[in-house]
Design a protein around this motif. Structure first.
Motif, PDB file in Angstrom:
ATOM      1  N   ALA A  36       0.852  -1.199   0.000  1.00  0.00           N
ATOM      2  CA  ALA A  36       0.000   0.000   0.000  1.00  0.00           C
ATOM      3  C   ALA A  36       0.883   1.243   0.000  1.00  0.00           C
ATOM      4  N   ALA A  37       1.896   1.260   0.854  1.00  0.00           N
ATOM      5  CA  ALA A  37       2.783   2.420   0.943  1.00  0.00           C
ATOM      6  C   ALA A  37       3.506   2.640  -0.386  1.00  0.00           C
ATOM      7  N   THR A  38       4.017   1.540  -0.970  1.00  0.00           N
ATOM      8  CA  THR A  38       4.752   1.679  -2.230  1.00  0.00           C
ATOM      9  C   THR A  38       3.819   2.123  -3.352  1.00  0.00           C
ATOM     10  N   ALA A  39       2.632   1.539  -3.391  1.00  0.00           N
ATOM     11  CA  ALA A  39       1.684   1.899  -4.452  1.00  0.00           C
ATOM     12  C   ALA A  39       1.325   3.380  -4.366  1.00  0.00           C
ATOM     13  N   ARG A  40       1.172   3.891  -3.155  1.00  0.00           N
ATOM     14  CA  ARG A  40       0.891   5.327  -2.992  1.00  0.00           C
ATOM     15  C   ARG A  40       2.071   6.144  -3.516  1.00  0.00           C
ATOM     16  N   ALA A  41       3.282   5.709  -3.190  1.00  0.00           N
ATOM     17  CA  ALA A  41       4.464   6.449  -3.657  1.00  0.00           C
ATOM     18  C   ALA A  41       4.504   6.480  -5.186  1.00  0.00           C
ATOM     19  N   LEU A  42       3.932   5.433  -5.817  1.00  0.00           N
ATOM     20  CA  LEU A  42       3.930   5.382  -7.283  1.00  0.00           C
ATOM     21  C   LEU A  42       2.685   6.056  -7.861  1.00  0.00           C
ATOM     22  N   GLY A  43       1.873   6.637  -7.001  1.00  0.00           N
ATOM     23  CA  GLY A  43       0.736   7.421  -7.481  1.00  0.00           C
ATOM     24  C   GLY A  43      -0.569   6.658  -7.620  1.00  0.00           C
ATOM     25  N   ALA A  44      -0.597   5.386  -7.215  1.00  0.00           N
ATOM     26  CA  ALA A  44      -1.836   4.614  -7.339  1.00  0.00           C
ATOM     27  C   ALA A  44      -2.805   4.985  -6.214  1.00  0.00           C
ATOM     28  N   GLU A  45      -4.097   4.729  -6.462  1.00  0.00           N
ATOM     29  CA  GLU A  45      -5.102   4.876  -5.403  1.00  0.00           C
ATOM     30  C   GLU A  45      -5.218   3.525  -4.715  1.00  0.00           C
ATOM     31  N   VAL A  46      -5.247   3.534  -3.384  1.00  0.00           N
ATOM     32  CA  VAL A  46      -5.172   2.266  -2.671  1.00  0.00           C
ATOM     33  C   VAL A  46      -6.254   2.148  -1.600  1.00  0.00           C
ATOM     34  N   VAL A  47      -6.896   0.985  -1.576  1.00  0.00           N
ATOM     35  CA  VAL A  47      -7.776   0.674  -0.460  1.00  0.00           C
ATOM     36  C   VAL A  47      -7.345  -0.684   0.099  1.00  0.00           C
ATOM     37  N   VAL A  48      -7.301  -0.765   1.430  1.00  0.00           N
ATOM     38  CA  VAL A  48      -6.941  -2.019   2.090  1.00  0.00           C
ATOM     39  C   VAL A  48      -8.181  -2.575   2.779  1.00  0.00           C
ATOM     40  N   ILE A  49      -8.506  -3.815   2.440  1.00  0.00           N
ATOM     41  CA  ILE A  49      -9.710  -4.452   2.968  1.00  0.00           C
ATOM     42  C   ILE A  49      -9.279  -5.558   3.928  1.00  0.00           C
ATOM     43  N   GLU A  50      -9.703  -5.448   5.172  1.00  0.00           N
ATOM     44  CA  GLU A  50      -9.210  -6.380   6.196  1.00  0.00           C
ATOM     45  C   GLU A  50     -10.394  -6.962   6.974  1.00  0.00           C
ATOM     46  N   LYS A  51     -10.304  -8.263   7.193  1.00  0.00           N
ATOM     47  CA  LYS A  51     -11.366  -8.991   7.886  1.00  0.00           C
ATOM     48  C   LYS A  51     -11.407  -8.645   9.374  1.00  0.00           C
TER      49      LYS A  51
END
Ligand SMILES: Cc1cc2nc3c(=O)[nH]c(=O)nc-3n(C[C@H](O)[C@H](O)[C@H](O)COP(=O)(O)OP(=O)(O)OC[C@H]3O[C@@H](n4cnc5c(N)ncnc54)[C@H](O)[C@@H]3O)c2cc1C
Ligand code: FES
Lengths: 412, 106
Positions: free
Chosen positions: A167-182
């Protein structure tokens, strides 16, 4: 009197060209093993560092060469035969040989299994689509990297270390990120509440969305994953979906050979399996930890290294090193997380430093002794905590929390 | 290129050549020098690549960064001449340097 002359092994075969396999061949030579060593790995590349796959490599800060555990010429210089791109299909413990996918059979005097783990996936329709990924090896990481970039939407199922690092790396690369956790919080099984709360805030500040206590109903889309739908009706559209729900030990090869397994290959203190002349180490091994009276399967580089040293010492008849306090690290954004010890039966949590300053440590105490330290960008607290875990010094929570009491005094 | 000698805690020397721009840790790992474990591969998180360098070489080796100093504060010993070998970068200036590897890392 036992007149049997101990047999010096001459041929060692290592199955699995990962961190543990790559490390053990180096230690065997360091400890003077002069016989033949064959290292067999199914991946097309020589052993490499996996941790950067979700961090520096994914971000583009490290090249593939920079990932290598040892540089290319190492294996020939150390006289280690490296066999890549080939799977070991079976083990014949009675004949002491392994069979490769090529049909070739290789005899061994000692066999070392370092087959690691493979990522778990989810039993959901759609989990097989091409844009649904897991992350364990370089090929997976290359695929993931191709899916990241400005404006790309990445949904991550699983708020564990690998998921959060991505998630952190994807944000650094400009992606939009959602983390889904049970679970109701991040890193539920592996980090304390103050750490998971801090990390959630930190990720939110960097634009990551979270759906916690989430009950996934479906992966939507006919030929690709288009969205993740929750039971409460929420829907997270995505261009790529990463499943980061942990890893399962790669035991099939061992189990088929009659080697005892139970959530990993069962080994003793010396990493011996239930079958003579077969050792197991790394993520696949479940071993009684000398510092905790229980069998553990620790998935970390330091643990693989420690076991690799142990196996090499046992095979070469060298005195093994002392047990090490288990530890682990993770990098997210500019944060350095370092965790040592396992928090079994801890009865008190102490925070030292200010989470608002993005720099603090959480100590877990049992009967006044530190059993775990979790440090966020606080290496002095981490290393001091590791020393305290090893020494078992009795402290009060007040002393630990008081920044006016220097760490030097605490460990003295 | 720099010729560097790593001396194990039992006195065994390992004289190796480290290419300019690469770290002494990488050089040690390439040559399988015992005692330099480098679990983190140079990410400055593990502290298993410690060496001590003779005081007269300190200046040439360059100062440690704040981050490295923080790592070293409670690791091994805080003496000024202890360094993380992943942060020591080879250059002709370091040619002939002799470093000591501690008995155990971390
Ligand atoms: C994305 C990611 C990030 C991580 N980050 C960290 C971190 O920050 N800190 C940390 O301490 N740890 C981290 N880890 C964990 C660490 O990488 C593992 O603990 C370590 O790699 C374990 O080493 P191993 O040798 O047991 O297994 P692996 O490194 O997984 O190697 C096993 C190898 O065996 C091969 N293999 C399996 N079966 C066969 C067969 N039958 N024939 C031939 N080859 C076979 C596999 O393909 C694989 O190449 C991370 C892991 C991942 C995936
Ligand atoms: S290699 Fe890990 S700190 Fe130097």
């Amino acid at each position: 009197m036992n007149l049997e002359i101990p047999e010096t092994p001459r041929r060692i075969v290592v199955v699995g060209g990962g961190h543990g396999g790559g490390a053990v061949v180096g230690f065997l030579r360091q400890y003077g093993f002069a016989g033949t060593i064959t290292l067999i790995g199914e991946e097309p590349v020589a052993p490499y560092h996996r941790p950067p796959l979700s961090k520096a490599w994914l971000k583009g800060d490290v090249t593939v060469d920079g990932l290598a555990l040892k540089p290319g010429p190492f294996y020939s210089e150390q006289n280690v035969e490296l066999r890549l791109c080939v799977r070991v299909e079976s083990i014949d413990p009675a004949a002491r040989c392994v069979a490769l996918a090529t049909g070739e059979r290789l005899p061994y005097d000692e066999l070392i299994l370092a087959t690691g783990a493979y990522p778990r996936t989810l039993p959901l329709p759609g989990a097989g689509h091409h844009n649904v990924m897991t992350l364990r090896n370089l090929a997976d990481a290359e695929k993931l990297r191709g899916a990241l970039g400005p404006g790309k939407r990445l949904a991550i199922i699983g708020g564990g270390y690998v998921g959060l690092e991505c998630a952190a790396t994807a944000r650094a690369l400009g992606a939009e990120v959602v983390v889904i956790e049970k679970a109701p919080r991040l890193l539920e099984r592996v980090a304390s509440v103050p750490i998971s709360a801090f990390l959630q805030r930190y990720h939110e500040r960097h634009g990551v969305g979270f759906a916690l206590a989430a009950n996934i109903e479906a992966i939507e889309g006919t030929d690709r994953a288009e969205a993740v739908r929750l039971a409460d009706g929420r829907r997270f559209p995505c261009d790529a979906l990463l499943i980061g729900v942990g890893a399962a030990p790669a035991i099939a090869l061992a189990a088929a050979a009659g080697i005892a397994c139970n959530d990993g290959i069962t080994v003793d203190d010396d990493c011996r399996t239930s079958v003579p002349h077969v050792f197991a180490l790394g993520d696949v091994a479940k071993r009684p930890h000398p510092l905790y009276q229980r069998a553990l399967r620790l998935e970390s580089v330091p643990s693989s290294m420690e076991q690799a040293k142990r196996v090499a010492a046992v095979i070469t008849g060298r005195e093994p090193a002392h047990a090490e306090v288990p530890w682990f690290w993770s990098d997210q954004y500019d944060l350095k997380l370092q965790i040592a010890g396992l928090p079994f039966d801890a009865d008190e949590l102490v925070v030292r430093g200010d989470p608002e300053a993005d720099k603090f440590a959480v100590f877990h105490l049992r009967d006044g002794r530190v059993v775990t330290v979790e440090a966020i960008s606080a290496p002095p607290e981490f290393f001091a905590g590791k020393k305290l875990i090893a020494s078992g010094k009795v402290l009060t929570a007040a002393q630990l929390a008081d920044l006016a009491v220097p760490l030097t005094e605490l460990i003295a | 290129m720099a010729k560097i000698t790593f001396i194990e805690h039992d006195g065994t020397p390992h004289c190796i050549e480290v290419a300019d721009g690469t770290s002494l840790m990488q050089g040690a790992v390439s040559h399988n020098v015992p005692g330099i474990e480098a679990d983190c591969g140079g990410a400055m998180t593990c502290g298993t690549c410690l060496v001590s360098i003779p005081p007269e070489w300190l200046e040439k080796a360059g100062r440690r960064s704040d981050e490295e100093a923080q790592m070293l504060q409670f690791l091994g010993c805080a003496a000024d001449n202890v360094r993380l070998s992943c942060q020591l970068i080879a250059s002709p200036d370091l040619d002939g340097l002799c470093v000591h590897v501690p008995e155990s890392q971390g």
